[in-house]
Design a protein around this motif. Structure first.
Motif, PDB file in Angstrom:
ATOM      1  N   LEU A 120       0.857  -1.188   0.000  1.00  0.00           N
ATOM      2  CA  LEU A 120       0.000   0.000   0.000  1.00  0.00           C
ATOM      3  C   LEU A 120       0.889   1.232   0.000  1.00  0.00           C
ATOM      4  CD1 LEU A 120      -2.860  -0.798   2.553  1.00  0.00           C
ATOM      5  CD2 LEU A 120      -2.697  -1.362   0.135  1.00  0.00           C
ATOM      6  N   VAL A 121       0.449   2.253  -0.695  1.00  0.00           N
ATOM      7  CA  VAL A 121       1.197   3.510  -0.757  1.00  0.00           C
ATOM      8  C   VAL A 121       0.264   4.662  -0.424  1.00  0.00           C
ATOM      9  CG1 VAL A 121       2.551   5.090  -2.174  1.00  0.00           C
ATOM     10  CG2 VAL A 121       2.826   2.618  -2.460  1.00  0.00           C
ATOM     11  N   TYR A 122       0.633   5.434   0.585  1.00  0.00           N
ATOM     12  CA  TYR A 122      -0.104   6.650   0.946  1.00  0.00           C
ATOM     13  C   TYR A 122       0.600   7.837   0.309  1.00  0.00           C
ATOM     14  CZ  TYR A 122      -1.357  10.683   3.917  1.00  0.00           C
ATOM     15  OH  TYR A 122      -1.744  11.922   4.380  1.00  0.00           O
ATOM     16  N   THR A 123      -0.151   8.612  -0.457  1.00  0.00           N
ATOM     17  CA  THR A 123       0.361   9.868  -1.006  1.00  0.00           C
ATOM     18  C   THR A 123      -0.341  11.010  -0.293  1.00  0.00           C
ATOM     19  OG1 THR A 123      -1.230   9.648  -2.822  1.00  0.00           O
ATOM     20  CG2 THR A 123       1.042   8.988  -3.263  1.00  0.00           C
ATOM     21  N   PRO A 124       0.375  12.075   0.041  1.00  0.00           N
ATOM     22  CA  PRO A 124      -0.168  13.112   0.923  1.00  0.00           C
ATOM     23  C   PRO A 124      -1.134  14.043   0.198  1.00  0.00           C
ATOM     24  CG  PRO A 124       2.028  13.724   0.220  1.00  0.00           C
ATOM     25  CD  PRO A 124       1.782  12.338  -0.321  1.00  0.00           C
ATOM     26  N   PRO A 125      -1.872  14.866   0.937  1.00  0.00           N
ATOM     27  CA  PRO A 125      -2.729  15.882   0.320  1.00  0.00           C
ATOM     28  C   PRO A 125      -1.922  16.763  -0.630  1.00  0.00           C
ATOM     29  CG  PRO A 125      -3.124  15.764   2.681  1.00  0.00           C
ATOM     30  CD  PRO A 125      -1.929  14.915   2.410  1.00  0.00           C
ATOM     31  N   GLY A 126      -2.518  17.046  -1.783  1.00  0.00           N
ATOM     32  CA  GLY A 126      -1.832  17.901  -2.745  1.00  0.00           C
ATOM     33  C   GLY A 126      -0.726  17.220  -3.503  1.00  0.00           C
ATOM     34  N   MET A 152       5.726  13.719   2.446  1.00  0.00           N
ATOM     35  CA  MET A 152       6.307  12.385   2.296  1.00  0.00           C
ATOM     36  C   MET A 152       5.243  11.444   1.766  1.00  0.00           C
ATOM     37  SD  MET A 152       6.374  10.953   6.260  1.00  0.00           S
ATOM     38  CE  MET A 152       6.571  12.530   7.096  1.00  0.00           C
ATOM     39  N   ILE A 153       5.689  10.378   1.133  1.00  0.00           N
ATOM     40  CA  ILE A 153       4.792   9.270   0.868  1.00  0.00           C
ATOM     41  C   ILE A 153       5.137   8.156   1.843  1.00  0.00           C
ATOM     42  CG2 ILE A 153       4.677   9.949  -1.579  1.00  0.00           C
ATOM     43  CD1 ILE A 153       6.169   7.335  -2.207  1.00  0.00           C
ATOM     44  N   VAL A 154       4.153   7.302   2.124  1.00  0.00           N
ATOM     45  CA  VAL A 154       4.351   6.226   3.079  1.00  0.00           C
ATOM     46  C   VAL A 154       4.055   4.905   2.380  1.00  0.00           C
ATOM     47  CG1 VAL A 154       3.691   5.248   5.301  1.00  0.00           C
ATOM     48  CG2 VAL A 154       3.706   7.735   4.993  1.00  0.00           C
ATOM     49  N   VAL A 155       5.033   4.003   2.402  1.00  0.00           N
ATOM     50  CA  VAL A 155       4.906   2.701   1.757  1.00  0.00           C
ATOM     51  C   VAL A 155       4.713   1.646   2.843  1.00  0.00           C
ATOM     52  CG1 VAL A 155       6.002   1.011   0.246  1.00  0.00           C
ATOM     53  CG2 VAL A 155       6.405   3.456  -0.116  1.00  0.00           C
ATOM     54  N   MET A 156       3.608   0.880   2.722  1.00  0.00           N
ATOM     55  CA  MET A 156       3.302  -0.171   3.686  1.00  0.00           C
ATOM     56  C   MET A 156       3.380  -1.516   2.969  1.00  0.00           C
ATOM     57  SD  MET A 156       0.191   1.859   5.571  1.00  0.00           S
ATOM     58  CE  MET A 156      -0.078   2.950   4.161  1.00  0.00           C
ATOM     59  N   PRO A 157       4.533  -2.165   3.030  1.00  0.00           N
ATOM     60  CA  PRO A 157       4.735  -3.419   2.298  1.00  0.00           C
ATOM     61  C   PRO A 157       4.317  -4.635   3.125  1.00  0.00           C
ATOM     62  CG  PRO A 157       6.782  -2.729   3.276  1.00  0.00           C
ATOM     63  CD  PRO A 157       5.761  -1.708   3.684  1.00  0.00           C
ATOM     64  N   ASN A 158       4.405  -5.779   2.509  1.00  0.00           N
ATOM     65  CA  ASN A 158       4.266  -7.042   3.222  1.00  0.00           C
ATOM     66  C   ASN A 158       5.674  -7.502   3.593  1.00  0.00           C
ATOM     67  OD1 ASN A 158       4.051  -9.867   3.879  1.00  0.00           O
ATOM     68  ND2 ASN A 158       2.056  -9.901   2.876  1.00  0.00           N
ATOM     69  N   GLY A 159       5.958  -7.545   4.891  1.00  0.00           N
ATOM     70  CA  GLY A 159       7.301  -7.877   5.356  1.00  0.00           C
ATOM     71  C   GLY A 159       7.593  -9.348   5.450  1.00  0.00           C
ATOM     72  N   LEU A 191       8.702   7.162   3.745  1.00  0.00           N
ATOM     73  CA  LEU A 191       8.711   6.367   4.971  1.00  0.00           C
ATOM     74  C   LEU A 191       8.213   4.973   4.636  1.00  0.00           C
ATOM     75  CD1 LEU A 191       8.661   5.681   8.023  1.00  0.00           C
ATOM     76  CD2 LEU A 191       6.410   6.808   8.134  1.00  0.00           C
ATOM     77  N   TYR A 192       9.021   3.952   4.922  1.00  0.00           N
ATOM     78  CA  TYR A 192       8.605   2.555   4.794  1.00  0.00           C
ATOM     79  C   TYR A 192       8.099   2.109   6.160  1.00  0.00           C
ATOM     80  CZ  TYR A 192      10.855   2.635   0.257  1.00  0.00           C
ATOM     81  OH  TYR A 192      11.192   2.946  -1.046  1.00  0.00           O
ATOM     82  N   LEU A 193       6.817   1.724   6.233  1.00  0.00           N
ATOM     83  CA  LEU A 193       6.135   1.451   7.491  1.00  0.00           C
ATOM     84  C   LEU A 193       5.743  -0.026   7.534  1.00  0.00           C
ATOM     85  CD1 LEU A 193       5.055   2.837  10.068  1.00  0.00           C
ATOM     86  CD2 LEU A 193       2.917   3.246   8.837  1.00  0.00           C
TER      87      LEU A 193
END
Length: 638
Positions: free
Chosen positions: A60-66, A111-118, A76-78
């Motif tokens: 999953l990738v979160y991209t910020p407002p704007g 920032m963008i936040v990347v939520m991978p499968n670890g 950020l890798y979360l």
């Protein structure tokens, strides 16, 4: 995506607000509740080809407002925990809501936040036995998937900055261990590292940071957080303790809680606000809600707690008391809460051991939450403040000796007395005869002082294991003679007789000791230093080594000191011939015995008596005397 606003507006918010570090120490109410009327980011699922695993994987990738492809973003890798996957944060942690709210307040850098499968394996679902060996191994394998497959994919597909200063990694539980392992193991890739409630997969601190100096130079922020009731907190604390010892700046954040998303959401809220901004490392010790229970607490007692900046929280229940204070030399007034608990936070305290008492309606009492120590002429509480240079008295994986308590009948006092004795590792299996150090406590203490407050056994174990001190016995006798004071001629003479006629004969008849002055040393702190001066210099045929810690003749003892100076003058050649070392140490100018000692040394200089002098700043305190023992014993019996 709804309520999107121009990226320029986000940049303006960032420009005017985001260079400040967090002004709060925990998330406020509603931080994870979706707000209307603010811009929102977007979460998408992406697929990437993993050569490491040999399959297509999802994140999953979160991209910020704007968000705009015309601009460059930090990343950020979360990471999730052992029972989760790439959607665990999304379903349980609400990162998109937490981050949207922070962006709306101008508290985040873009920032963008990347939520991978670890879990780097073909069947990467959290099904079946999640603790199976292959699934646990897959979390370690993810390091290669992250570095070689996912990061290149993200940096090709999204407009991101590709240097270490703009790349962060953090995670919860198993993902917290991965974040510490991968982030600290790849300092060329990550400058921002966070572990939330890190699990047992976390490498040992020495493996995480084999080169602390490199970490100091490269890390922008190292964040370690955990709930105080989390059963895994020991893995966070051992990392913190190592970082503290090696002076690696970091935030050690402890909050009320267990191993759950309440803690982890707060961790994300706090950690994310530091990212990709200038940081002030000097402020790091202040970012915590709770301290760490003192090592001197009784089992399972949560208070006193020590903060990273060495402030201490004291807490005691006394609902019917009118006034409660903590007496640490300075008295702190405590404040009662609605539940009848009295609380206070002290100023930053000096490192090492401190006596203290509770004053409840004027009566001095030991804290029931603390171990007790005989000091100040009575049983008192004690608190150990972490000491960065105190590794020499830490429990290490080395052979350990014993401290034994022995009772003996003294014909000098016509009473049963006792001493403590340290025997070095291997003593019981050896036929060797050992030299002996007779070690004396200070006023208001007894034979337990060096054995307990002084950490004698650990200091000796570590020195002997390092080959820095010869194996020896250390005899810690009771210097209190029960005669109304420790400084008169009568009392000092009684001590000398007890030492020569009772203690030494008993020790040498019951333990394997090498005889003669070359194999005997006498040393003591404060009152014990005066006893060493009195009994040692007159008996250099018994003791070849003397150590005087934080002591010197008192003005009221002028007749005794004058007699000793006269004795030295008349017997100087024999004293110098017999005495291999007279070692005198002070706790700096703040030591209450400093002026007395300096006056005495000036007399020694006039008499041409040879001595060695050492100062270790810290005053008239146990941290100084522990260091004195650490410095003195390697000089003995050479």
């Amino acid at each position: 995506m709804k309520n999107r606003i121009p990226f320029l507006f986000v940049c303006l918010l960032f420009r005017f607000h985001s260079f400040a570090q967090p002004s709060v120490k925990e998330a406020p109410a509603g931080f994870d509740i979706e707000k209307s009327g603010i811009p929102h980011g977007k979460i998408d699922t992406v697929s990437y080809s993993s050569k490491t695993v040999g399959t297509v994987r999802k994140a999953l990738v979160y991209t910020p407002p704007g968000f705009s492809s015309r601009n460059k973003y930090s990343v950020l890798y979360l990471l999730h925990g052992i029972g989760g996957d790439e959607k665990e944060w999304f379903y349980n942690g609400k990162p998109q809501i937490i981050l949207d709210n922070l962006y709306a307040e101008g508290k985040l850098a873009p920032m963008i936040v990347v939520m991978p499968n670890g879990r780097a394996m073909k069947d990467d679902r959290a099904t079946g036995n999640i603790m199976a060996q292959d699934k646990v191994q897959a979390f370690a394998t993810f390091e290669q998937d992250l570095l070689n497959d996912l990061m290149p994919f993200i940096e090709k597909k999204f407009p991101v900055l590709q240097d270490r200063e703009h790349r962060a990694i953090a995670g919860l539980s198993m993902g917290g261990g991965q974040s510490l392992n991968f982030g600290l193991g790849n300092l060329d890739k990550f400058a921002w590292v966070g572990g939330f409630s890190s699990a047992p997969n976390t490498k040992s601190p020495q493996q995480l940071l084999p080169d602390p100096e490199a970490a100091k130079a490269k890390l922008k922020l190292l964040w370690i957080s955990c709930g105080d009731k989390d059963n895994l907190i020991s893995f966070s604390k051992r990392t913190h303790d190592y970082l503290f010892e090696k002076e690696v700046p970091h935030i050690y954040y402890i909050e009320p809680g267990v191993h759950d998303f309440k803690v982890w959401k707060n961790g994300l809220f706090m950690f994310s606000q530091f990212l990709f901004k200038p940081v002030d490392a000097s402020s790091f010790p202040g970012y915590t809600i709770l301290g760490t229970p003192a090592t001197t607490n009784v089992r399972s007692a949560n208070y006193p707690q020590v903060f990273p900046d060495n402030r201490v929280v004291f807490r005691v229940k006394a609902p019917d008391a009118r006034q409660v204070q903590v007496d640490l030399g300075r008295k702190y007034d405590m404040v009662k809460d609605a539940e009848g608990f009295w609380n206070v936070v002290t100023d930053s305290m000096g490192e090492g051991f401190h006596y203290y008492s509770l004053l409840i309606d004027g009566v001095a009492l030991a804290d029931p939450a603390s171990e007790t120590f005989y000091g100040m002429g009575r049983m008192a509480s004690g608190i150990e403040i972490p000491f960065r240079d105190g590794s020499y008295y830490a429990v290490r994986d080395v052979p350990h000796g014993d401290i034994r308590m022995k009772r003996y009948f003294s014909a000098v006092t016509n009473s049963w007395r006792r001493f403590y004795i340290y025997t070095p590792p291997g003593y019981d299996k050896s036929a060797d005869a050992y030299p002996a150090l007779y070690l004396l406590h200070g006023g208001g203490e007894d034979e337990r002082g060096w054995a307990s407050q002084g950490r004698t056994d650990l200091i000796m174990d570590n020195l002997i294991a390092a080959g820095k001190a010869k194996p020896m016995l250390v005899v810690m006798m009771d210097g209190n003679m029960g005669m109304g004071g420790g400084f008169t001629e009568q009392v000092l003479r009684a001590f000398e007789n007890e030492l020569k006629l009772a203690v030494i004969p008993f020790v040498e008849n019951n333990f394997r000791l090498a005889k003669g002055p070359a194999n005997r040393a006498l040393a003591g702190l404060s009152m014990g230093g005066i006893q060493t001066l009195y009994a040692g210099i007159k008996n250099t045929d018994l003791f070849g080594y003397l150590g005087v810690f934080s002591s010197g003749w008192l003005p009221a003892q002028q007749s005794i000191s004058d007699a000793q100076y006269s004795y030295i003058k008349n017997n100087l050649p024999g004293i110098q011939s017999n005495l291999k070392l007279l070692w005198i140490a002070m706790g700096g100018k703040e030591d209450i015995a400093y002026n007395n000692c300096k006056n005495m040394l000036s007399k020694f200089d006039d008499l041409s008596l040879k001595y060695s002098y050492n100062e270790y700043p810290g005053g008239h305190t146990w941290p100084v005397w522990r260091n004195n023992l650490f410095s003195f014993t390697p000089l003995l019996f050479k």
